[in-house]
Design a protein around this motif. Structure first.
Motif, short mmCIF file in Angstrom:
data_model
loop_
_atom_site.label_atom_id
_atom_site.label_comp_id
_atom_site.label_asym_id
_atom_site.label_seq_id
_atom_site.Cartn_x
_atom_site.Cartn_y
_atom_site.Cartn_z
N PRO A 85 11.31 -0.49 -8.26
CA PRO A 85 9.83 0.12 -7.85
C PRO A 85 9.07 -0.98 -7.64
O PRO A 85 9.28 -2.15 -8.03
N ARG A 86 7.51 -0.78 -6.89
CA ARG A 86 6.64 -1.91 -6.62
C ARG A 86 5.78 -2.30 -8.69
O ARG A 86 5.53 -1.26 -9.24
N ARG A 87 5.93 -3.45 -8.31
CA ARG A 87 5.15 -3.67 -9.80
C ARG A 87 3.82 -3.07 -9.57
O ARG A 87 2.56 -3.92 -8.03
N ARG A 88 3.25 -3.78 -10.72
CA ARG A 88 1.48 -3.22 -10.77
C ARG A 88 1.41 -5.11 -10.59
O ARG A 88 1.96 -5.33 -11.64
N SER A 117 -6.09 -5.76 -10.47
CA SER A 117 -4.64 -5.42 -10.58
C SER A 117 -4.43 -4.37 -9.41
O SER A 117 -5.31 -4.42 -8.84
N TYR A 118 -3.30 -4.38 -8.77
CA TYR A 118 -3.63 -4.51 -7.29
C TYR A 118 -1.94 -3.65 -7.63
O TYR A 118 -0.76 -4.55 -8.00
N TRP A 119 -1.29 -2.78 -7.05
CA TRP A 119 0.30 -2.37 -6.44
C TRP A 119 0.92 -3.60 -4.96
O TRP A 119 0.04 -4.07 -4.43
N GLU A 120 1.84 -4.22 -5.75
CA GLU A 120 2.86 -4.48 -4.78
C GLU A 120 2.62 -4.66 -3.20
O GLU A 120 2.83 -2.80 -3.48
N GLN A 121 2.46 -5.37 -2.23
CA GLN A 121 2.43 -4.39 -0.98
C GLN A 121 3.90 -3.39 -0.16
O GLN A 121 3.94 -2.72 0.37
N GLU A 122 4.70 -4.96 -0.45
CA GLU A 122 5.91 -4.14 0.18
C GLU A 122 6.57 -2.94 -0.86
O GLU A 122 6.18 -2.32 -1.54
N TYR A 169 3.22 -9.95 -12.93
CA TYR A 169 2.94 -8.33 -13.80
C TYR A 169 4.11 -7.97 -14.78
O TYR A 169 4.25 -9.45 -15.99
N GLY A 170 3.33 -7.07 -15.47
CA GLY A 170 3.05 -7.41 -17.00
C GLY A 170 4.40 -7.94 -17.47
O GLY A 170 4.83 -7.96 -18.76
#
Length: 121
Positions: free
Chosen positions: A75-78, A62-67, A32-33
């Protein structure tokens, strides 16, 4: 210009090289960034545009965390992950840059899994 840059790959600046070297330490890993910013020493305002250019060149996906954010309690991470072709192209670009600067090619990270270099799952 964008199509030409995609074919040629992104410009390899010092911050871009730092991000690629970090990601090549684990070419199948997810990053993640903010973590890349912390590990590279460059600010997030430098890292996120680099990740966007690498994604536009198909070197990373890239994708968003699924949790759920409530479960994570943040916050969800990219997340960003190198593609097989991206890892191969990154190694070649770093090698070219290192040769141009007179840095030994032995400093380039080697793949953890050889099949990644070939673009296989």
């Amino acid at each position: 210009m964008a199509l030409r840059r995609k074919r040629e790959g992104p410009r390899i600046t010092l911050p871009t090289a730092a991000v690629l070297r970090l990601m090549l330490q684990d070419p199948t890993g997810s990053f993640y960034g903010l973590k890349l910013a912390q590990e590279s020493g460059f600010p997030s305002g430098t890292i996120y545009p680099i990740l966007a250019r690498l994604e536009a060149a198909d070197w990373v996906q890239s994708y968003w965390e699924q949790e759920d954010a409530a479960v994570l309690e943040r916050p969800r991470r990219r997340m960003y992950q190198m593609t097989g072709a991206g890892a191969q192209a990154a190694r070649a670009a770093l090698s070219t840059a290192q040769q141009a600067l007179g840095i030994p090619a032995s400093d380039i990270p080697t793949p953890v899994h050889p099949q990644v270099q070939l673009g296989m799952p």
